[in-house]
Design a protein around this motif. Structure first.
Motif, PDB file in Angstrom:
ATOM      1  N   ARG A   1     -25.350  -6.031 -25.902  1.00 17.19           N
ATOM      2  CA  ARG A   1     -24.038  -6.562 -26.313  1.00 17.19           C
ATOM      3  C   ARG A   1     -24.183  -7.375 -27.582  1.00 17.19           C
ATOM      4  O   ARG A   1     -23.356  -7.267 -28.506  1.00 17.19           O
ATOM      5  CB  ARG A   1     -23.448  -7.448 -25.215  1.00 17.19           C
ATOM      6  N   LYS A   2     -25.218  -8.189 -27.650  1.00 13.88           N
ATOM      7  CA  LYS A   2     -25.422  -9.039 -28.823  1.00 13.88           C
ATOM      8  C   LYS A   2     -25.899  -8.239 -30.029  1.00 13.88           C
ATOM      9  O   LYS A   2     -25.401  -8.424 -31.142  1.00 13.88           O
ATOM     10  CB  LYS A   2     -26.431 -10.144 -28.495  1.00 13.88           C
ATOM     11  N   GLU A   3     -26.852  -7.327 -29.804  1.00 15.31           N
ATOM     12  CA  GLU A   3     -27.441  -6.578 -30.914  1.00 15.31           C
ATOM     13  C   GLU A   3     -26.494  -5.522 -31.474  1.00 15.31           C
ATOM     14  O   GLU A   3     -26.484  -5.275 -32.694  1.00 15.31           O
ATOM     15  CB  GLU A   3     -28.732  -5.896 -30.464  1.00 15.31           C
ATOM     16  N   GLU A   4     -25.697  -4.889 -30.612  1.00 14.33           N
ATOM     17  CA  GLU A   4     -24.896  -3.743 -31.033  1.00 14.33           C
ATOM     18  C   GLU A   4     -23.393  -3.981 -30.895  1.00 14.33           C
ATOM     19  O   GLU A   4     -22.598  -3.052 -31.057  1.00 14.33           O
ATOM     20  CB  GLU A   4     -25.324  -2.508 -30.232  1.00 14.33           C
ATOM     21  N   ASN A   5     -23.011  -5.231 -30.580  1.00  8.30           N
ATOM     22  CA  ASN A   5     -21.590  -5.593 -30.410  1.00  8.30           C
ATOM     23  C   ASN A   5     -20.897  -4.629 -29.451  1.00  8.30           C
ATOM     24  O   ASN A   5     -19.788  -4.153 -29.691  1.00  8.30           O
ATOM     25  CB  ASN A   5     -20.843  -5.610 -31.753  1.00  8.30           C
TER      26      ASN A   5
ATOM     27  N   SER B   1     -20.056   2.408 -28.441  1.00 13.36           N
ATOM     28  CA  SER B   1     -19.326   1.167 -28.711  1.00 13.36           C
ATOM     29  C   SER B   1     -18.844   0.532 -27.413  1.00 13.36           C
ATOM     30  O   SER B   1     -18.663  -0.686 -27.340  1.00 13.36           O
ATOM     31  CB  SER B   1     -18.111   1.452 -29.605  1.00 13.36           C
TER      32      SER B   1
ATOM     33  N   THR C   1     -18.982  -3.320 -26.193  1.00 12.98           N
ATOM     34  CA  THR C   1     -17.992  -3.746 -25.210  1.00 12.98           C
ATOM     35  C   THR C   1     -18.421  -3.226 -23.843  1.00 12.98           C
ATOM     36  O   THR C   1     -18.808  -2.070 -23.702  1.00 12.98           O
ATOM     37  CB  THR C   1     -16.602  -3.186 -25.563  1.00 12.98           C
TER      38      THR C   1
ATOM     39  N   LYS D   1     -10.759  -6.454 -25.421  1.00  8.49           N
ATOM     40  CA  LYS D   1     -11.119  -6.840 -26.778  1.00  8.49           C
ATOM     41  C   LYS D   1     -12.486  -6.273 -27.164  1.00  8.49           C
ATOM     42  O   LYS D   1     -13.371  -6.094 -26.328  1.00  8.49           O
ATOM     43  CB  LYS D   1     -11.151  -8.361 -26.917  1.00  8.49           C
ATOM     44  N   GLU D   2     -12.668  -6.022 -28.447  1.00  2.00           N
ATOM     45  CA  GLU D   2     -13.940  -5.524 -28.952  1.00  2.00           C
ATOM     46  C   GLU D   2     -15.054  -6.532 -28.664  1.00  2.00           C
ATOM     47  O   GLU D   2     -14.902  -7.724 -28.914  1.00  2.00           O
ATOM     48  CB  GLU D   2     -13.839  -5.269 -30.454  1.00  2.00           C
ATOM     49  N   GLY D   3     -16.169  -6.052 -28.122  1.00  2.00           N
ATOM     50  CA  GLY D   3     -17.312  -6.907 -27.825  1.00  2.00           C
ATOM     51  C   GLY D   3     -17.170  -7.709 -26.550  1.00  2.00           C
ATOM     52  O   GLY D   3     -18.065  -8.491 -26.202  1.00  2.00           O
ATOM     53  N   GLU D   4     -16.090  -7.508 -25.825  1.00  2.00           N
ATOM     54  CA  GLU D   4     -15.807  -8.297 -24.630  1.00  2.00           C
ATOM     55  C   GLU D   4     -16.558  -7.760 -23.410  1.00  2.00           C
ATOM     56  O   GLU D   4     -16.884  -6.581 -23.328  1.00  2.00           O
ATOM     57  CB  GLU D   4     -14.300  -8.243 -24.371  1.00  2.00           C
TER      58      GLU D   4
ATOM     59  N   MET E   1     -10.490 -11.245 -32.146  1.00  2.00           N
ATOM     60  CA  MET E   1     -11.035  -9.922 -31.835  1.00  2.00           C
ATOM     61  C   MET E   1      -9.905  -8.912 -31.663  1.00  2.00           C
ATOM     62  O   MET E   1      -8.854  -9.226 -31.110  1.00  2.00           O
ATOM     63  CB  MET E   1     -11.855  -9.964 -30.536  1.00  2.00           C
TER      64      MET E   1
END
Length: 304
Positions: A182-186, A155, A188, A28-31, A1
């Motif tokens: 978080r899961k659907e749109e990634n 984001s 953070t 990190k992205e999506g963290e 990531m």
């Protein structure tokens, strides 16, 4: 990531008070990132600088590869923030509050209706749309605060003490929604909280004290570094527990033995199989980590 947030050598003073001292960390992205500290540690000051609401004295803030000073407007569109204190307009209805906010991002008409419907379903406030915000309970208002921050599909979602004072059911609902998004749109998630069970679910944690980093790592890494394990023994006599030669305390219907780490627990169990017939091993808590790192307990309230 890849890094979505980079903080390098950040400093901020208010007169002679150094609120943030040479602060550097990565998200990190999506963290799911937790940022912990007692009141006055510098958490909210850091967040206000990250959001462009407060200028920093020195250092650099980079969001998604863009410098905050050079691309402030673009960066603000990438971030949703739920502050400790609600920013909703009390006399206006829930729908008017959200519609006015969405318009700032150019979200109108059918696009607004679609996003509103999704958030109303997730956060269970469809029946509140015509009600003035000033007439809402604390938990209801918090749901609208979070919807407000999510309107433009950010984001990064920054949550500054989002669940303080909420009942357990509302807190669970909010975290369920955040997990879904978080899961659907990634998305953070950057969290400050006084509830250590919320921080325990984070991917990475930074603990700050007096504006500087005191410790950082995953919850497991921090627990291994700053706390031991606990073995709760059932159906044994205190004499048997005392024979183990380890610190222990009496809990309801059992004894809780403190050991330095999981390896020590394993050795103790294998060496005294006759004592360990009914037991459970528990890692130290994040509360224990925080106290070991800072020498302070994490209590509720507003932060500087």
């Amino acid at each position: 990531m890849s890094d979505i947030i980079r903080i390098d050598g950040l400093n901020k003073s208010f007169g002679t008070l150094r609120a943030v001292r040479d602060l550097s960390f990565r998200v990190k992205e999506g963290e799911f990132f937790a940022f912990l500290g007692v009141n006055g540690a510098g958490k909210s000051t850091t967040i206000n600088m990250m959001c462009g609401q407060l200028p920093h004295d020195s250092g650099r803030i980079t969001i998604a590869g863009r410098d905050l000073v050079e691309d402030a407007d673009d960066i603000k569109r990438m971030i949703g923030v739920v502050f400790q204190n609600s920013l909703l307009d009390a006399p206006l209805t829930v729908r008017d509050n959200l519609e006015n906010r969405a318009a700032l991002y150019g979200i109108r008409g059918a696009a607004f209706g679609k996003r509103l419907a999704k958030l109303a379903e997730l956060l269970h406030f469809g029946d509140l749309l015509k009600r003035p915000v000033g007439k809402l309970s604390g938990g209801q208002r918090r749901r609208i605060d979070i919807a407000r921050a999510l309107l433009h599909e950010p984001s990064i979602l920054i949550l500054d003490e989002p669940t303080t004072g909420l009942d357990p059911q509302t807190r669970k609902n909010l975290w369920d929604v955040i997990s879904i998004l978080r899961k659907e749109e990634n998305m953070t998630v950057f969290l400050t909280t006084h509830y250590m069970e919320e921080a325990a679910d984070a991917d990475y944690i930074v603990i700050i004290d007096s504006g500087s980093i005191a410790a950082e790592g995953s919850p497991l890494e921090l627990k291994n570094a700053y706390t031991g394990d606990f073995i709760t023994l059932y159906g044994v006599t205190e004499e048997a527990v005392r024979s183990l030669g380890m610190p222990y305390e009496t809990v309801r219907g059992a004894f809780r033995v403190s050991v330095p780490d999981t390896g020590a627990a394993t050795s103790l169990i294998m060496g005294h199989a006759e004592v360990f017939r009914d037991y459970e091993i528990i890692k130290g808590r994040m509360d224990d980590v925080f106290l070991a790192v800072t020498g302070k307990e994490l209590n509720g309230g507003e932060d500087g």
